[in-house]
Design an enzyme around this catalytic site. Structure first.
Site, PDB file in Angstrom:
ATOM      1  N   HIS A 103      32.863   9.286  41.253  1.00 54.66           N
ATOM      2  CA  HIS A 103      32.278   7.964  42.510  1.00 54.66           C
ATOM      3  C   HIS A 103      33.294   6.804  41.397  1.00 54.66           C
ATOM      4  CE1 HIS A 103      31.308   3.846  44.691  1.00 54.66           C
ATOM      5  NE2 HIS A 103      31.006   5.386  46.033  1.00 54.66           N
ATOM      6  N   GLU A 152      37.201   8.677  49.349  1.00 51.13           N
ATOM      7  CA  GLU A 152      36.544   7.193  49.898  1.00 51.13           C
ATOM      8  C   GLU A 152      38.086   6.526  48.723  1.00 51.13           C
ATOM      9  OE1 GLU A 152      32.346   7.294  49.153  1.00 51.13           O
ATOM     10  OE2 GLU A 152      32.878   6.925  47.360  1.00 51.13           O
TER      11      GLU A 152
HETATM   12  P1  PGA Z   1      29.753   1.648  51.723  1.00 45.49           P
HETATM   13  O1  PGA Z   1      30.137   2.747  49.918  1.00 45.49           O
HETATM   14  O2  PGA Z   1      29.397   2.520  52.360  1.00 45.49           O
HETATM   15  O3  PGA Z   1      29.439   0.726  50.955  1.00 45.49           O
HETATM   16  O4  PGA Z   1      31.081   1.569  51.672  1.00 45.49           O
HETATM   17  C1  PGA Z   1      30.432   3.813  50.156  1.00 45.49           C
HETATM   18  C2  PGA Z   1      30.701   4.805  48.715  1.00 45.49           C
HETATM   19  O5  PGA Z   1      30.472   3.588  48.098  1.00 45.49           O
HETATM   20  O6  PGA Z   1      30.147   5.876  48.193  1.00 45.49           O
END
Ligand code: PGA
Length: 225
Positions: A103, A152
């Site tokens: 992440h 992401e």
């Molecule tokens: P968010 O986070 O939905 O709050 O943008 C997603 C993540 O960090 O996995």
């Protein structure tokens, strides 16, 4: 199969975690269509709480519904040994089916490198845990063994800005992944915008942070058509 991953990050206490599950399951119980989709492998819901809640939640709710499973948010890049405070893949074996790895918050605040993340992927696999590898863009390393990727973009995480389905699919294409790769999107997904991602076959699901903290919002994301 569509995947919905709830990433609670470093939030909630055990009582709040139980409350979340009770609310979520009370909604699920009344929704025959949703239960059916879970039973026939059309949907998978992966809840990723902080480490200490995994075991109690799994004990209480682990058998309640097919394809409602638990995941971890990270694991150690060490196998086992004298690594005080670490939570290893072996420790998590049998407790979780999935683990979020790489992440962007781990890369940013804990200095995780592609190399460390690759080690974690191998350890997870060795202990029967399927990694969900988060990538920020096309430059992050994707080891060969990776079956599930969550794209992401950093600008979209927790900001309310999100990427369009077209841009996500373009990124997927640039990565030249094998066809079977499960490709998820994460970044400010909520109950209002989730439906714009779900009709696309090339977006296999969503990884949700902020909006997954509220059981009803998460339920609405899953049931959005
Ligand atoms: P968010 O986070 O939905 O709050 O943008 C997603 C993540 O960090 O996995």
């Amino acid at each position: 199969m569509k995947y919905f991953v709830a990433n609670w990050k470093a939030r909630k206490n055990l009582n709040e975690a139980y409350q979340w599950m009770e609310i979520f399951l009370s909604k699920l119980k009344t929704n025959k269509n949703l239960k059916h989709k879970l039973n026939i492998n059309q949907l998978k819901i992966i809840i990723c709480p902080p480490f200490p809640f995994i075991h109690p939640l799994k004990q209480k709710y682990g058998e309640v519904q097919t394809n409602l499973v638990f995941g971890a948010q990270d694991l150690s890049s060490f196998d086992e040994g004298s690594y005080t405070g670490e939570v290893t893949a072996k420790t998590l074996q049998g407790l979780v089916n999935f683990v979020i790895l790489g992440h962007s918050e781990r890369r940013k605040y804990f200095g995780e490198t592609d190399k460390m993340i690759e080690k974690k992927i191998l350890l997870a696999k060795k202990h029967g845990i399927e990694p969900i590898l988060c990538i920020r863009d096309k430059h992050d390393l994707i080891p060969n063994q990776t079956k599930i990727i969550a794209y992401e973009p950093v600008y979209a995480i927790g900001t309310g800005s999100n990427e369009s389905p077209e841009e996500i699919i373009q990124l997927r294409e640039k990565l030249s992944l094998i066809e079977e790769t499960v490709f998820l999107y994460g970044g400010s997904v909520d109950e209002k915008n989730a439906k714009k991602y779900l009709p696309y076959g090339k977006i296999d699901g969503l990884l949700i942070g902020g909006a997954s903290l509220d059981a009803l919002r998460f339920y609405r994301i899953i049931t959005t058509e």
